[in-house]
Structure formats: C-alpha cells, structure tokens
Design a protein around this motif. Sequence first.
Motif, PDB file in Angstrom:
ATOM      1  N   PHE A  16       0.840  -1.190   0.000  1.00  0.00           N
ATOM      2  CA  PHE A  16       0.000   0.000   0.000  1.00  0.00           C
ATOM      3  C   PHE A  16       0.881   1.247   0.000  1.00  0.00           C
ATOM      4  CE2 PHE A  16      -3.088  -3.008   2.016  1.00  0.00           C
ATOM      5  CZ  PHE A  16      -4.031  -2.952   1.008  1.00  0.00           C
ATOM      6  N   GLU A  19       3.790   2.425   2.586  1.00  0.00           N
ATOM      7  CA  GLU A  19       4.410   1.272   3.228  1.00  0.00           C
ATOM      8  C   GLU A  19       5.873   1.138   2.805  1.00  0.00           C
ATOM      9  OE1 GLU A  19       0.730  -1.796   4.192  1.00  0.00           O
ATOM     10  OE2 GLU A  19       2.151  -2.282   2.583  1.00  0.00           O
ATOM     11  N   LYS A  78      -5.079   3.131  -0.613  1.00  0.00           N
ATOM     12  CA  LYS A  78      -5.793   2.584   0.543  1.00  0.00           C
ATOM     13  C   LYS A  78      -6.493   3.733   1.258  1.00  0.00           C
ATOM     14  CE  LYS A  78      -5.150  -0.582   4.462  1.00  0.00           C
ATOM     15  NZ  LYS A  78      -5.861   0.191   5.496  1.00  0.00           N
ATOM     16  N   LYS A  81     -10.104   0.599   6.261  1.00  0.00           N
ATOM     17  CA  LYS A  81      -9.426  -0.423   7.049  1.00  0.00           C
ATOM     18  C   LYS A  81      -9.188  -1.724   6.288  1.00  0.00           C
ATOM     19  CE  LYS A  81     -11.251   1.300  11.458  1.00  0.00           C
ATOM     20  NZ  LYS A  81     -12.094   0.998  12.635  1.00  0.00           N
ATOM     21  N   SER A  82      -9.781  -1.846   5.116  1.00  0.00           N
ATOM     22  CA  SER A  82      -9.645  -3.093   4.364  1.00  0.00           C
ATOM     23  C   SER A  82      -8.191  -3.337   3.969  1.00  0.00           C
ATOM     24  CB  SER A  82     -10.518  -3.051   3.108  1.00  0.00           C
ATOM     25  OG  SER A  82     -10.268  -4.182   2.292  1.00  0.00           O
ATOM     26  N   GLU A  83      -7.707  -4.542   4.258  1.00  0.00           N
ATOM     27  CA  GLU A  83      -6.346  -4.942   3.877  1.00  0.00           C
ATOM     28  C   GLU A  83      -6.348  -5.856   2.656  1.00  0.00           C
ATOM     29  OE1 GLU A  83      -3.606  -3.890   5.259  1.00  0.00           O
ATOM     30  OE2 GLU A  83      -4.453  -2.787   6.958  1.00  0.00           O
ATOM     31  N   ASP A  84      -7.495  -5.947   1.983  1.00  0.00           N
ATOM     32  CA  ASP A  84      -7.637  -6.820   0.820  1.00  0.00           C
ATOM     33  C   ASP A  84      -6.932  -6.181  -0.378  1.00  0.00           C
ATOM     34  OD1 ASP A  84      -8.398  -8.406  -1.296  1.00  0.00           O
ATOM     35  OD2 ASP A  84     -10.477  -8.618  -0.630  1.00  0.00           O
ATOM     36  N   LYS A  85      -5.732  -6.651  -0.683  1.00  0.00           N
ATOM     37  CA  LYS A  85      -4.950  -6.044  -1.751  1.00  0.00           C
ATOM     38  C   LYS A  85      -5.552  -6.314  -3.131  1.00  0.00           C
ATOM     39  CE  LYS A  85      -0.645  -5.914   0.885  1.00  0.00           C
ATOM     40  NZ  LYS A  85       0.745  -6.404   1.037  1.00  0.00           N
TER      41      LYS A  85
END
Length: 437
Positions: A16, A19, A78, A81-85
């Motif tokens: 993301f 990062e 991003k 809160k979704s971490e679904d790449k």
Amino acid sequence: MSLNKMANSKNPIRVFEHECLCVHKGEDKLLPEQLKSFQIFYGEKGVPYYKLIHNGIQFNEYVGVIKVGDLTVEVLPKADKSEDKALWQKTLINMLKTVGVFNIHAPTSSTLQLKSNSILDLYFELFINEIEYLIHSGLIKKYRKVERNALALKGAINFGKHIQKNLVHQERFYVRQTVYDLDHKIHQLLYKTIRLIRTINTNSILTSRLGALELNFPEVSDCNVSESFFTNFQYTRKTEPYKNALEIAHLLLFNYHPDVSSGNTDLLALMFDMNLLWEQYVYVSLRKELRNGYTISPQSRKKFWKPDNGYNSTMIPDIVINKDKENCIVLDTKWKNLNGKNPNPEDLRQLYVYKKYFSATKVALVYPGEMFSINGGKYYTEKSNEVSNDQCSVITLSIDHDSKNSIVQIAPLIQDFIEKVLRDQRLLQHNQVAFYN
C-alpha cells in the motif's frame, strides 16, 4: 537463485502507499541488488515515488507499478481499514480506466483480462490488443524519401555518391527515390515498444503474441524517441485508430530506464500521483453522471493577487459546478482518510476563499472514507464570534466492496448534495421574499 528471487520473478509484490520494503524484514523482502537498483534510480535529486530508508525504501502517495529486473512491485491506494490487496488492485484499475489511462478503442480489447498477474500485464495486453486490431484493420503506408544503391534507374541520380560508391559496380545506380511503404515514424515507435515489452515481459501467455507481432514489422527501421514527436503529432482520420497504441508506447518508452545499475538491471516506473488521480476520478465520474442542467469545470482559475512586479497569483479549485451562476458549487478533493477527525484548517481556509471569490452557494471537501456521508459545518463571521450562514461540507465516499469491479460510488451521493443545496437556496430566496413582503 534464492527462493525469494524466484518468487519475485513470478508474482508481483503488492504494497500500500506509504508502506516500506526492506532487505532484512517484512513478509516481502528486497534482495540487496534490488535495493541497490532503487538507490541508483533515486540518485542525488531523488524521485517522487519513494524515499530511501535504512536498508529499504518507503513509498509516497504515488500508486502504480515499478519493475526492477525480475521484481515487479505494485503500489496500491488505501482509504479504509480493508487490507484486501486484490480489492484495492481492482479499485486502482477501475480508477485508471475511468480517467482514461486504460482507454479502449479496439473491439478486441473487450477481452482484456483483469485477472492478469499485475497491472503491468494489463498495459502490455492492452497494447498488444491495440496492435493486433491495427494489423487486422490494415497498417497505413506513408511516402518517404530515401537514397540508396539500386539495380534499376528509378528516381533521380545522386551523381556525387554514384561516382563515389559505384565506380567499380557500374551496373548499380545511387538514386533518390520516393517510396510508399510501412516504414515511417509511427510504426518505428510501435515496433520499438514491442521490442521493449519483449525485453521486460515475464508473462508466458503474452510472449508468443509479441513474437507474432514482430513478424508484421520486418522492414521497419529503428528510430530515436523524442518527446517533441508525441507533443506535436496531429492525428488525422487515418491515424486516429493509432492513438491508444501511441499513448501506451509514449508511457512505456519514456518511463523505461535501462541499465540503472551499471548495465545489470533495467527499471520501468508507471506511477501516478494519487491526489491528482482522485481529483480526476471525481471530476470524470461527475461529468458522466450529473443530469442535464449542470455545468462542471475542472481547474478553474481566478486571479486573487497582483504584485507590483512579476506575475499574478491565481487560485485553482479542483471542480466548479455551475460556474458564474447563482447555484455555483466548489468541490476540492483530498486523498486522505479523516478517520473521524476534522479537516485540516488550511483546507477549510482554502475553501472559505473559494466561496468568496467564486460567489459559491456551497463549498465542500471530498475525501475517501469508510462510508458515504455528508457532514455540514459553518464558518464564523469575520467581525464577531458568531456562526455565519456560510457553510463548508465534508463529503466522504467509500469503496463499494460488493461491486464486481470495486468502484467508488460518487455521482448519486454528490447529486443528492447538489439538489439539497438547490433546495436550501430556493427556500432561502422564498423566505427573503416573504420577509420583504
């Protein structure tokens, strides 16, 4: 080859924005030689895409794809809160398609596979589809002047070079000719791009298609790539079908940096400023979906300060709806998640100035967020500590997680906001008329 390097050569690393990628820590690690390539590309002046940290790099607000040798890194946006790449990759692709980065002219491009391993594969596949479409439709020919030795006298003889080159071979003629063929600057650039893609492509599915494309340009010369050609090129009825292919060629050729580490590794960076992408995405979505009766203008300039010497200073809001009308609305987009906090005071002051200078009925800040919402807020008066009627709204737009393409629903929400503004304005005018009567 290490297991980490083998993995890098097959599948892209996805991170993301903001990062980090490091050599010795994290789930996805850089190899020392890969970090060195990033460091050399960064150089003394730096690049906007990332910054150097201890034994690694940290990405900035730019998103897209960077390829260093066998390593492909996708930098994804991003906003919640979704971490679904995978979800955010679809979101980025959809935004790029919406603003026109993935324009599709060729009918065959409808088969574009959004399940490709990386965003880079999408560029390659779209370019291949466009070239296949052009070949199927028939490549255009152009006239060009050439000088060469020929066995037949066709054209004007260049006597100086004829004597110089053919003193022994008197059966030949050094002539100036005008030929009509496929070897012109457009095809030269497309062929150069095909060869570039063959050099850096790691997708086996595309390899055979690239080889087949090369067979259609057997007599095309090499050429130098210049920005002036793409800047000054005027499309005609015959060359208009080439527009998408040339735009992708331009993007690839000018973002490819060969031999960034002394001949060992090449680098390709296709990165987009997320703030500008968000602004353009909101604008294009509104332009498509707003009903008749609305005008929408991007980047409207207005002078606000004149120095005694030098140039005027201007203000440029992102989006102005119904400019110079009574129901004017100014929107300013910001790619940041407020997380329940108030907007930056500087952003609020900026919108206050926009409201005054554009005589806007309403101004609003447009953010990405976790849910759709419109929150109102009023400015204080200049002379007293009292709340005025001047409002600045905060609009948050969320990702539709249930959508197949993972899209941001923009138009319906802002449509409701605009209609509410118009209702409030009509009510205010009605009350004013009633008061004076």
